[in-house]
Design a protein around this motif. Sequence first.
Motif, mmCIF file in Angstrom:
data_model
loop_
_atom_site.group_PDB
_atom_site.id
_atom_site.type_symbol
_atom_site.label_atom_id
_atom_site.label_comp_id
_atom_site.label_asym_id
_atom_site.label_seq_id
_atom_site.Cartn_x
_atom_site.Cartn_y
_atom_site.Cartn_z
ATOM 1 N N LEU A 164 35.332 19.086 -24.578
ATOM 2 C CA LEU A 164 35.551 17.642 -24.515
ATOM 3 C C LEU A 164 34.186 16.957 -24.471
ATOM 4 C CD1 LEU A 164 37.399 15.153 -24.150
ATOM 5 C CD2 LEU A 164 37.266 15.558 -21.673
ATOM 6 N N SER A 165 33.882 16.163 -25.492
ATOM 7 C CA SER A 165 32.592 15.487 -25.590
ATOM 8 C C SER A 165 32.784 13.988 -25.362
ATOM 9 C CB SER A 165 31.955 15.714 -26.970
ATOM 10 O OG SER A 165 31.762 17.094 -27.215
ATOM 11 N N LEU A 166 32.003 13.433 -24.453
ATOM 12 C CA LEU A 166 32.124 12.012 -24.116
ATOM 13 C C LEU A 166 30.748 11.368 -24.008
ATOM 14 C CD1 LEU A 166 34.892 12.210 -21.351
ATOM 15 C CD2 LEU A 166 35.180 11.410 -23.703
ATOM 16 N N LEU B 160 31.327 8.478 -17.073
ATOM 17 C CA LEU B 160 31.658 9.749 -17.727
ATOM 18 C C LEU B 160 32.777 10.476 -16.981
ATOM 19 C CD1 LEU B 160 28.178 11.225 -18.722
ATOM 20 C CD2 LEU B 160 30.020 10.575 -20.287
ATOM 21 N N ASN B 161 32.678 10.520 -15.665
ATOM 22 C CA ASN B 161 33.703 11.199 -14.875
ATOM 23 C C ASN B 161 35.044 10.468 -14.961
ATOM 24 O OD1 ASN B 161 32.171 13.387 -13.897
ATOM 25 N ND2 ASN B 161 31.232 12.086 -12.332
ATOM 26 N N ARG B 162 34.994 9.144 -15.008
ATOM 27 C CA ARG B 162 36.240 8.381 -15.149
ATOM 28 C C ARG B 162 36.909 8.680 -16.495
ATOM 29 N NH1 ARG B 162 38.521 4.012 -17.324
ATOM 30 N NH2 ARG B 162 36.705 3.650 -18.655
ATOM 31 N N LEU B 163 36.094 8.706 -17.545
ATOM 32 C CA LEU B 163 36.633 8.994 -18.869
ATOM 33 C C LEU B 163 37.164 10.416 -18.960
ATOM 34 C CD1 LEU B 163 33.953 7.258 -21.132
ATOM 35 C CD2 LEU B 163 36.304 6.502 -20.717
ATOM 36 N N ARG B 164 36.473 11.354 -18.320
ATOM 37 C CA ARG B 164 36.930 12.745 -18.348
ATOM 38 C C ARG B 164 38.311 12.861 -17.722
ATOM 39 N NH1 ARG B 164 34.650 17.568 -14.573
ATOM 40 N NH2 ARG B 164 34.979 15.864 -13.111
ATOM 41 N N ALA B 165 38.500 12.217 -16.554
ATOM 42 C CA ALA B 165 39.803 12.264 -15.887
ATOM 43 C C ALA B 165 40.871 11.577 -16.734
ATOM 44 C CB ALA B 165 39.711 11.608 -14.510
ATOM 45 N N LEU B 166 40.505 10.457 -17.375
ATOM 46 C CA LEU B 166 41.460 9.732 -18.202
ATOM 47 C C LEU B 166 41.918 10.558 -19.399
ATOM 48 C CD1 LEU B 166 42.905 7.082 -18.995
ATOM 49 C CD2 LEU B 166 40.803 6.415 -20.189
ATOM 50 N N LEU C 30 24.324 8.177 -21.827
ATOM 51 C CA LEU C 30 24.470 9.596 -21.502
ATOM 52 C C LEU C 30 25.537 10.239 -22.385
ATOM 53 C CD1 LEU C 30 24.392 9.661 -17.574
ATOM 54 C CD2 LEU C 30 22.523 10.121 -19.168
ATOM 55 N N ASP C 31 25.320 11.499 -22.736
ATOM 56 C CA ASP C 31 26.289 12.303 -23.482
ATOM 57 C C ASP C 31 26.600 13.553 -22.665
ATOM 58 O OD1 ASP C 31 26.266 10.621 -25.822
ATOM 59 O OD2 ASP C 31 24.279 11.445 -26.247
ATOM 60 N N ALA C 32 27.877 13.884 -22.546
ATOM 61 C CA ALA C 32 28.294 15.044 -21.754
ATOM 62 C C ALA C 32 29.343 15.860 -22.506
ATOM 63 C CB ALA C 32 28.835 14.619 -20.386
ATOM 64 N N VAL C 33 29.321 17.178 -22.273
ATOM 65 C CA VAL C 33 30.294 18.085 -22.874
ATOM 66 C C VAL C 33 30.859 18.971 -21.772
ATOM 67 C CG1 VAL C 33 30.691 19.906 -24.570
ATOM 68 C CG2 VAL C 33 29.052 18.077 -25.070
#
Length: 260
Positions: free
Chosen positions: A54-56, A193-199, A252-255
């Motif tokens: 999952l890339s955000l 980023l953490n909010r989007l990951r949970a969503l 920021l970009d996270a995977v």
Amino acid sequence: MPHVSSFAIARKALHRRFAGAVLAGGLLLGAAAFLPVPALAQDVVPGETQEGRLSLSARGEVRIAPDLATVTAGAQTRADTAAEALAANARAMSGVFQALERAGIARRDIQTSGLSLNAVYAPYDAQRGNDQRIVGYEASNTVRVIVRDMDRVGRTIDALVASGANQLQGVSFTHSDPSAARDQARRQAVSELNRLRALYAEAAGISTGRLISLSESGTSQPYPMMYARAESIAMDAGTEIASGEITVSVNLDAVWAIRP
């Protein structure tokens, strides 16, 4: 016993050798057909599965009040000769530097940003064509001034103009040390980023695992936000300057790994 020529004997011997070679070759080929083929190496280690990802991306922004102003101004002079134009410009800029010194601007905060000397041509004449004559020379000198006291911005501009500056190219605002604001923007970006990951995990019905990568793709330098909260800087009837707010941002970009 019938007589056999030596030529016939040699030919029979050659025939027997050729037949033997063909038979041996056939046996080798037949054996090769039954040799086991080695297995190709596999990229995936036995027992492992290919994980999804999952890339955000997220952005954090913080607005702060500036504590530095940069004024770009100068003098432009014109004369019949190049020497006269440059001398007149030198006199005008001497007054500019003296005015800046009286306004409390340190020499280290004054930097020449442009210096030019150009010929001035007569307006285009159809009868002359491209044969235009020189009617004078124009000299220009521009300085970039850092004003560290925000209460002195308007006063500094007035002093520049009163001393001989006839070119004002603009005023910009920044902050001397935006590191604290940038760190706050980083925290905001991580929180987003953490909010989007949970969503996304909830919406897609997935479960995320370890964080594979986290990178900062870009940070923006503070830039003026003139439409934001404006703090008026004025000296009586002098030039009034609105400093506004400046924005510090971080991308920021996270995977993350997706659990099977």
